[in-house]
Design a protein around this motif. Structure first.
Motif, PDB file in Angstrom:
ATOM      1  N   LEU A  94       0.816  -1.204   0.000  1.00  0.00           N
ATOM      2  CA  LEU A  94       0.000   0.000   0.000  1.00  0.00           C
ATOM      3  C   LEU A  94       0.860   1.268   0.000  1.00  0.00           C
ATOM      4  N   SER A  95       2.069   1.171   0.558  1.00  0.00           N
ATOM      5  CA  SER A  95       2.946   2.340   0.671  1.00  0.00           C
ATOM      6  C   SER A  95       3.839   2.551  -0.543  1.00  0.00           C
ATOM      7  N   LEU A  96       3.837   1.623  -1.476  1.00  0.00           N
ATOM      8  CA  LEU A  96       4.739   1.726  -2.626  1.00  0.00           C
ATOM      9  C   LEU A  96       4.580   3.032  -3.421  1.00  0.00           C
ATOM     10  N   PRO A  97       3.353   3.526  -3.650  1.00  0.00           N
ATOM     11  CA  PRO A  97       3.254   4.797  -4.385  1.00  0.00           C
ATOM     12  C   PRO A  97       3.983   5.944  -3.701  1.00  0.00           C
ATOM     13  N   ARG A  98       3.933   6.001  -2.355  1.00  0.00           N
ATOM     14  CA  ARG A  98       4.639   7.066  -1.655  1.00  0.00           C
ATOM     15  C   ARG A  98       6.144   6.863  -1.712  1.00  0.00           C
ATOM     16  N   LEU A  99       6.587   5.606  -1.664  1.00  0.00           N
ATOM     17  CA  LEU A  99       8.011   5.337  -1.814  1.00  0.00           C
ATOM     18  C   LEU A  99       8.487   5.710  -3.214  1.00  0.00           C
ATOM     19  N   GLU A 100       7.594   5.530  -4.189  1.00  0.00           N
ATOM     20  CA  GLU A 100       7.934   5.920  -5.555  1.00  0.00           C
ATOM     21  C   GLU A 100       8.142   7.427  -5.647  1.00  0.00           C
ATOM     22  N   ASN A 101       7.335   8.177  -4.892  1.00  0.00           N
ATOM     23  CA  ASN A 101       7.479   9.634  -4.902  1.00  0.00           C
ATOM     24  C   ASN A 101       8.811  10.092  -4.323  1.00  0.00           C
ATOM     25  N   THR A 102       9.416   9.260  -3.478  1.00  0.00           N
ATOM     26  CA  THR A 102      10.700   9.614  -2.879  1.00  0.00           C
ATOM     27  C   THR A 102      11.862   8.985  -3.643  1.00  0.00           C
ATOM     28  N   LEU A 107       0.715  -2.206 -10.623  1.00  0.00           N
ATOM     29  CA  LEU A 107       1.089  -2.527  -9.240  1.00  0.00           C
ATOM     30  C   LEU A 107       0.715  -1.430  -8.252  1.00  0.00           C
ATOM     31  N   ARG A 108       0.261  -0.305  -8.754  1.00  0.00           N
ATOM     32  CA  ARG A 108      -0.019   0.810  -7.852  1.00  0.00           C
ATOM     33  C   ARG A 108      -1.282   0.559  -7.027  1.00  0.00           C
ATOM     34  N   ASN A 109      -1.208   0.920  -5.757  1.00  0.00           N
ATOM     35  CA  ASN A 109      -2.348   0.816  -4.852  1.00  0.00           C
ATOM     36  C   ASN A 109      -3.397   1.861  -5.239  1.00  0.00           C
ATOM     37  N   PRO A 110      -4.642   1.446  -5.485  1.00  0.00           N
ATOM     38  CA  PRO A 110      -5.663   2.410  -5.914  1.00  0.00           C
ATOM     39  C   PRO A 110      -6.249   3.219  -4.756  1.00  0.00           C
ATOM     40  N   LEU A 111      -6.048   2.788  -3.507  1.00  0.00           N
ATOM     41  CA  LEU A 111      -6.661   3.447  -2.360  1.00  0.00           C
ATOM     42  C   LEU A 111      -5.931   4.745  -2.015  1.00  0.00           C
ATOM     43  N   HIS A 112      -6.641   5.627  -1.327  1.00  0.00           N
ATOM     44  CA  HIS A 112      -6.009   6.847  -0.825  1.00  0.00           C
ATOM     45  C   HIS A 112      -4.963   6.463   0.208  1.00  0.00           C
ATOM     46  N   GLU A 113      -3.889   7.240   0.297  1.00  0.00           N
ATOM     47  CA  GLU A 113      -2.774   6.872   1.181  1.00  0.00           C
ATOM     48  C   GLU A 113      -3.185   6.785   2.649  1.00  0.00           C
ATOM     49  N   HIS A 114      -4.235   7.508   3.059  1.00  0.00           N
ATOM     50  CA  HIS A 114      -4.677   7.429   4.447  1.00  0.00           C
ATOM     51  C   HIS A 114      -5.323   6.091   4.794  1.00  0.00           C
ATOM     52  N   MET A 115      -5.659   5.309   3.798  1.00  0.00           N
ATOM     53  CA  MET A 115      -6.254   4.001   4.056  1.00  0.00           C
ATOM     54  C   MET A 115      -5.202   2.942   4.360  1.00  0.00           C
ATOM     55  N   THR A 116      -3.924   3.289   4.252  1.00  0.00           N
ATOM     56  CA  THR A 116      -2.854   2.309   4.461  1.00  0.00           C
ATOM     57  C   THR A 116      -2.913   1.716   5.861  1.00  0.00           C
ATOM     58  N   ILE A 117      -2.981   2.567   6.886  1.00  0.00           N
ATOM     59  CA  ILE A 117      -2.997   2.055   8.249  1.00  0.00           C
ATOM     60  C   ILE A 117      -4.279   1.274   8.524  1.00  0.00           C
ATOM     61  N   VAL A 118      -5.388   1.687   7.928  1.00  0.00           N
ATOM     62  CA  VAL A 118      -6.665   0.997   8.143  1.00  0.00           C
ATOM     63  C   VAL A 118      -6.598  -0.427   7.609  1.00  0.00           C
ATOM     64  N   VAL A 119      -6.214  -0.570   6.352  1.00  0.00           N
ATOM     65  CA  VAL A 119      -6.147  -1.890   5.727  1.00  0.00           C
ATOM     66  C   VAL A 119      -5.050  -2.735   6.379  1.00  0.00           C
ATOM     67  N   GLY A 120      -3.922  -2.114   6.701  1.00  0.00           N
ATOM     68  CA  GLY A 120      -2.820  -2.851   7.300  1.00  0.00           C
ATOM     69  C   GLY A 120      -3.171  -3.427   8.656  1.00  0.00           C
TER      70      GLY A 120
END
Length: 517
Positions: A465-473, A482-495
């Motif tokens: 789920l965090s890969l898109p943000r890692l891609e930004n860095t 392979l990109r996660n379609p969910l909003h980044e704030h959903m990462t902790i919820v799903v995790g």
């Protein structure tokens, strides 16, 4: 810029007052119990104000108004999750930690899932808090350098040394009482900003509401159930899980539960901190909203802000950004503090920013020292160490954490992208930590093996789920599939849900080693 002497005296007087207050409690911190939990003698209302002050760290003071200026009230849904998170904390978490017999939040994890869980928990906490302290010092240096003209290095070292000294001398009691003072100063600062901008509107306070409403600044976002964009539901769920993480496994929060004289007082402190933050958070959003109306009504001042934003980008070797509301949102409040406030008020507002920063730094330093003693020194190195040796370990770890935080802040100067990458990686590990804690709370049948399987699955899910943000860095590069379609704030919820659900499923396949809560 050069601040007037009166403003400098206000800032110096405030800092000396806070330092003196922290040192006042040195006599009560000569024992480990006094240093780590104030002997359990602090009133619930003071602990509650301290919890409230922790939420109002410097980013709230500056980032929330900037977000409201650049977008709308959508992020306020995060604050609206606090009452439910507080109810869950009072119903389960406070009682669990108060009855555990240990100030350590991770002692419970070891009893429940084994030594690996404790080690994982304390490693996550110490590393995250280390970078958090550095990030706050760095962020404050950015703002205060603009406001005062002082160098980043001077601000970071001075603020870091001040907080480290009074935290080491005065313990958790100094932290909590200074948080009480700082939360009052910070709230007063917000009220001053609100009133000054409101009554400086050309057509009176009502104009601020009309301009904001005409530009849809009051919107809380879409009420649809889409989770790919920031609808109202996304920050609400994010806030529930993020606040649950704070109340459930946040070392500084657990330490406050033990600083209260009773479970009832500890529960009241949670409710007080949460319910105070809700209206004050709304006030900070209102500051951003009114700032938008203020600068729309004073276009000549907005041009000055845009010029300052462009100049800072050029000074940093970057291209000047397109001047959207989002681009200038984080700059309007510092510029107003510098150029729009009368003498004396500027000093008070800068003191308020210092207050927010110190309130966010002192607690991690004290709680990290507690973790160092209980979860590292006594657990792995010297379980039978005496009181004198324990106090020495607490003081040395406080000083070490302070120095390390300053070093991180200094290292971040000019390298903000590193910080973005770290926050993404730290979120991966802390999300799984909340999951394993909740698994132990909701199921007495969950075995140690099931917990380990759940954490492994959760880490893999959060990493993806965090890969898109890692891609930004620039750490990774992804194909679209392979990109996660969910909003980044959903990462902790799903995790977190992954850890709990996989752990529960694995519990049906494993037996033994399951210790009841």
């Amino acid at each position: 810029m050069s601040l007037p002497v009166v403003d400098l005296l206000v800032i110096a007087g405030y800092l000396l007052g806070v330092f003196g207050l922290g040192c006042w409690f040195v006599q009560r911190s000569r024992t480990t119990s006094g240093f780590m939990a104030a002997g359990g003698r602090l009133p619930g209302w003071a602990v509650g104000l301290s919890i409230f002050g922790t939420y109002l760290f410097s980013n709230t003071f500056l980032e929330v108004p900037g977000k409201a200026y650049g977008t709308n009230w959508n992020a306020f849904a995060f604050s609206l999750s606090l009452p439910l998170a507080a109810w869950i904390a009072v119903r389960w978490f406070v009682l669990l930690h108060r009855n555990s017999g240990s100030i350590s939040a991770y002692d419970h994890l070891e009893k429940r899932f084994g030594p690996w869980a404790r080690t994982y928990g304390l490693a996550c906490y110490v590393l995250i808090q280390l970078v958090r302290v550095g990030a706050i010092l760095f962020a404050v240096s950015l703002v205060l350098s603009t406001l005062t003209g002082w160098s980043h290095t001077t601000i970071i070292i001075a603020a870091g040394a001040l907080v480290t000294i009074y935290t080491a001398l005065g313990s958790i009691e100094a932290v909590i009482w200074t948080d009480v003072v700082q939360s009052i100063v910070l709230t007063t600062g917000a009220a001053i900003l609100l009133l000054l901008m409101l009554f400086d509107m050309p057509e009176g306070p009502g104009q601020a509401v009309r301009v904001a409403a005409a530009n849809d600044k009051f919107s809380l976002g879409s009420f649809s159930f889409y989770l790919t964009v920031s609808t109202f539901l996304v920050p609400l769920l994010y806030g529930l899980f993020e606040n649950g993480k704070n109340f459930g496994i946040g070392r500084s929060y657990v330490q406050r539960y033990h600083a209260s004289p009773s479970t009832k007082q500890a529960a009241r402190s949670v409710w007080m901190g949460a319910m105070l933050y809700l209206p004050i958070s709304a006030a900070f959003f209102a500051v951003g909203l009114i700032a938008y109306s203020y600068y729309q009504s004073h276009p000549e001042l907005l041009v000055q802000v845009e010029a300052q934003v462009a100049q800072r980008a050029v000074d940093a070797g970057e291209a000047a950004p397109v001047m959207t509301d989002t681009a200038v949102g984080d700059s309007v409040l510092p510029e107003f503090i510098v150029y729009g406030l009368p003498v004396n008020a500027t000093g008070l507002l800068i003191a308020a920013i210092f207050a927010a920063a110190m309130s966010s730094i002192d607690t991690p330093r004290n709680s990290s020292a507690t973790v160092t003693l209980l979860d590292i020194y006594k657990r792995y190195l010297k379980p039978d160490c005496g009181e004198h040796e324990s106090m020495a370990a607490l003081h040395m770890s406080t000083a070490g954490m302070g120095a390390a935080g300053v070093a991180v802040a200094l290292a971040l100067i000019g390298t903000e992208s590193v910080l973005d990458a770290w926050w993404t990686l730290s979120g991966i590990f802390s999300g799984a930590l909340l999951g394993i804690f909740l698994l132990g709370v909701v199921s007495q049948r969950a075995s140690r093996t099931a917990g380990l399987i759940g954490v492994g699955a959760g880490l893999l899910m959060i990493l993806w789920l965090s890969l898109p943000r890692l891609e930004n860095t620039s750490i990774v590069s992804l194909s679209a599939s392979l990109r996660n379609p969910l909003h980044e704030h959903m990462t902790i919820v799903v995790g977190v849900l992954t850890v709990v659900l996989v752990g529960l499923a694995a519990s049906g396949l494993t037996t033994k080693n399951s210790a009841p809560i």
